[in-house]
Design a protein around this motif. Structure first.
Motif, PDB file in Angstrom:
ATOM      1  N   UNK A   3      49.394  30.419  48.114  1.00  0.00           N
ATOM      2  CA  UNK A   3      49.301  29.777  46.800  1.00  0.00           C
ATOM      3  C   UNK A   3      47.885  29.911  46.250  1.00  0.00           C
ATOM      4  N   UNK A   4      47.802  29.964  44.942  1.00  0.00           N
ATOM      5  CA  UNK A   4      46.513  29.983  44.262  1.00  0.00           C
ATOM      6  C   UNK A   4      45.931  28.572  44.323  1.00  0.00           C
ATOM      7  N   UNK A   5      44.656  28.476  44.646  1.00  0.00           N
ATOM      8  CA  UNK A   5      43.983  27.185  44.679  1.00  0.00           C
ATOM      9  C   UNK A   5      42.664  27.299  43.933  1.00  0.00           C
ATOM     10  N   UNK A   6      42.078  26.164  43.618  1.00  0.00           N
ATOM     11  CA  UNK A   6      40.755  26.116  42.997  1.00  0.00           C
ATOM     12  C   UNK A   6      39.844  25.350  43.944  1.00  0.00           C
ATOM     13  N   UNK A   7      38.737  25.981  44.291  1.00  0.00           N
ATOM     14  CA  UNK A   7      37.717  25.358  45.121  1.00  0.00           C
ATOM     15  C   UNK A   7      36.505  25.062  44.254  1.00  0.00           C
ATOM     16  N   UNK A   8      35.572  24.294  44.773  1.00  0.00           N
ATOM     17  CA  UNK A   8      34.354  23.968  44.025  1.00  0.00           C
ATOM     18  C   UNK A   8      33.128  24.303  44.858  1.00  0.00           C
ATOM     19  N   UNK A   9      32.101  24.788  44.187  1.00  0.00           N
ATOM     20  CA  UNK A   9      30.824  25.045  44.849  1.00  0.00           C
ATOM     21  C   UNK A   9      30.111  23.717  45.065  1.00  0.00           C
ATOM     22  N   UNK A  14      33.970  25.395  39.589  1.00  0.00           N
ATOM     23  CA  UNK A  14      35.250  25.844  40.165  1.00  0.00           C
ATOM     24  C   UNK A  14      35.293  27.354  40.368  1.00  0.00           C
ATOM     25  N   UNK A  15      36.036  27.774  41.388  1.00  0.00           N
ATOM     26  CA  UNK A  15      36.340  29.184  41.561  1.00  0.00           C
ATOM     27  C   UNK A  15      37.708  29.308  42.213  1.00  0.00           C
ATOM     28  N   UNK A  16      38.374  30.430  41.936  1.00  0.00           N
ATOM     29  CA  UNK A  16      39.750  30.650  42.388  1.00  0.00           C
ATOM     30  C   UNK A  16      39.786  31.255  43.777  1.00  0.00           C
ATOM     31  N   UNK A  17      40.870  30.971  44.486  1.00  0.00           N
ATOM     32  CA  UNK A  17      41.107  31.554  45.806  1.00  0.00           C
ATOM     33  C   UNK A  17      42.614  31.569  46.036  1.00  0.00           C
ATOM     34  N   UNK A  18      43.035  32.356  47.018  1.00  0.00           N
ATOM     35  CA  UNK A  18      44.436  32.442  47.419  1.00  0.00           C
ATOM     36  C   UNK A  18      44.486  32.030  48.885  1.00  0.00           C
ATOM     37  N   UNK A  19      45.271  31.012  49.188  1.00  0.00           N
ATOM     38  CA  UNK A  19      45.349  30.422  50.521  1.00  0.00           C
ATOM     39  C   UNK A  19      46.754  30.565  51.056  1.00  0.00           C
ATOM     40  N   UNK A  20      46.860  30.977  52.329  1.00  0.00           N
ATOM     41  CA  UNK A  20      48.165  31.091  52.982  1.00  0.00           C
ATOM     42  C   UNK A  20      48.045  30.587  54.413  1.00  0.00           C
ATOM     43  N   UNK A  37      38.310  43.580  42.545  1.00  0.00           N
ATOM     44  CA  UNK A  37      38.832  42.229  42.323  1.00  0.00           C
ATOM     45  C   UNK A  37      39.969  41.954  43.299  1.00  0.00           C
ATOM     46  N   UNK A  38      40.566  40.775  43.214  1.00  0.00           N
ATOM     47  CA  UNK A  38      41.681  40.425  44.103  1.00  0.00           C
ATOM     48  C   UNK A  38      42.913  41.189  43.626  1.00  0.00           C
ATOM     49  N   UNK A  39      43.358  42.104  44.474  1.00  0.00           N
ATOM     50  CA  UNK A  39      44.491  42.966  44.160  1.00  0.00           C
ATOM     51  C   UNK A  39      45.700  42.513  44.994  1.00  0.00           C
ATOM     52  N   UNK A  40      46.888  43.000  44.660  1.00  0.00           N
ATOM     53  CA  UNK A  40      48.084  42.596  45.409  1.00  0.00           C
ATOM     54  C   UNK A  40      47.963  42.788  46.920  1.00  0.00           C
ATOM     55  N   UNK A  41      47.297  43.856  47.368  1.00  0.00           N
ATOM     56  CA  UNK A  41      47.181  44.063  48.815  1.00  0.00           C
ATOM     57  C   UNK A  41      46.325  42.998  49.484  1.00  0.00           C
ATOM     58  N   UNK A  57      42.362  32.945  53.756  1.00  0.00           N
ATOM     59  CA  UNK A  57      41.867  32.659  52.410  1.00  0.00           C
ATOM     60  C   UNK A  57      41.199  33.900  51.860  1.00  0.00           C
ATOM     61  N   UNK A  58      41.577  34.284  50.646  1.00  0.00           N
ATOM     62  CA  UNK A  58      40.847  35.331  49.924  1.00  0.00           C
ATOM     63  C   UNK A  58      40.216  34.666  48.708  1.00  0.00           C
ATOM     64  N   UNK A  59      38.892  34.773  48.630  1.00  0.00           N
ATOM     65  CA  UNK A  59      38.122  34.161  47.546  1.00  0.00           C
ATOM     66  C   UNK A  59      38.021  35.158  46.399  1.00  0.00           C
ATOM     67  N   UNK A  60      38.258  34.683  45.185  1.00  0.00           N
ATOM     68  CA  UNK A  60      38.211  35.537  43.996  1.00  0.00           C
ATOM     69  C   UNK A  60      36.811  35.479  43.391  1.00  0.00           C
ATOM     70  N   UNK A  61      36.009  36.495  43.672  1.00  0.00           N
ATOM     71  CA  UNK A  61      34.632  36.523  43.182  1.00  0.00           C
ATOM     72  C   UNK A  61      34.521  36.883  41.709  1.00  0.00           C
ATOM     73  N   UNK A  62      35.606  37.406  41.111  1.00  0.00           N
ATOM     74  CA  UNK A  62      35.555  37.876  39.731  1.00  0.00           C
ATOM     75  C   UNK A  62      36.421  37.065  38.775  1.00  0.00           C
ATOM     76  N   UNK A  63      36.772  35.860  39.160  1.00  0.00           N
ATOM     77  CA  UNK A  63      37.464  34.933  38.260  1.00  0.00           C
ATOM     78  C   UNK A  63      38.750  35.526  37.674  1.00  0.00           C
ATOM     79  N   UNK A  64      39.533  36.193  38.534  1.00  0.00           N
ATOM     80  CA  UNK A  64      40.827  36.719  38.104  1.00  0.00           C
ATOM     81  C   UNK A  64      40.784  38.092  37.466  1.00  0.00           C
ATOM     82  N   UNK A  65      39.597  38.629  37.238  1.00  0.00           N
ATOM     83  CA  UNK A  65      39.493  39.946  36.609  1.00  0.00           C
ATOM     84  C   UNK A  65      39.654  41.041  37.654  1.00  0.00           C
TER      85      UNK A  65
END
Length: 106
Positions: A3-9, A14-20, A37-41, A57-65
Motif C-alpha cells: 500500500x502507498x503510505x505517507x511518511x514524515x521527515x 511528508x514523502x511517499x513510500x510503498x510498504x508491503x 523514479x518508483x516504477x512498477x518493478x 519499503x520503497x521510498x519515493x524520492x521524486x514525489x511520484x514523478x
C-alpha cells in the motif's frame, strides 16, 4: 499487495513510500529506486519480498514523478543531490541543502 503510505521527515515534511508485508516481520528491506523514479518493478519486488516474510519499503524520492528520459532523470537526480527537487522537498538532516562541490583547483 502493498500500500502507498505517507511518511514524515524529522522536519515534518511528508514523502511517499510503498510498504508491503507484516509490520511484525523479523526482518525488513529498504528498496531505493533508480533515477527513473518508483516504477512498477520496484513495487513488484517490494511485494515479492513481503511474500517471503520481510517487511519491505520503497521510498519515493521524486514525489511520484517518473520518466524514461535519461536527461530528465539525470536532472532530477542532480536536483535531489542539491536538496531542491520541489518546495518542501526532503532535506538532508538539519534541513539545509549543500552546494554542489566545486572542481578541484590546479
Amino acid at each position: 499487495m502493498g500500500r502507498e503510505i505517507i511518511l514524515k521527515t524529522s522536519q515534518d515534511e511528508p514523502f511517499n513510500a510503498y510498504l508491503a508485508g507484516d509490520e511484525a516481520a523479523d526482518s525488513a528491506v529498504l528498496i531505493l529506486h533508480e533515477w527513473w523514479g518508483v516504477m512498477p518493478h520496484n513495487r513488484l519486488w517490494t511485494d515479492r519480498l513481503a511474500d517471503i516474510g520481510h517487511l519491505a519499503l520503497v521510498v519515493d524520492l521524486y514525489d511520484g514523478r517518473t520518466t524514461d528520459d535519461p536527461a530528465l532523470a539525470a536532472e532530477r537526480y542532480r536536483q535531489l543531490k542539491r536538496g531542491c527537487c520541489r518546495p518542501g522537498a526532503v532535506q538532508p538532516p538539519g534541513g539545509s541543502s549543500h552546494p554542489a562541490p566545486s572542481s578541484p583547483s590546479r
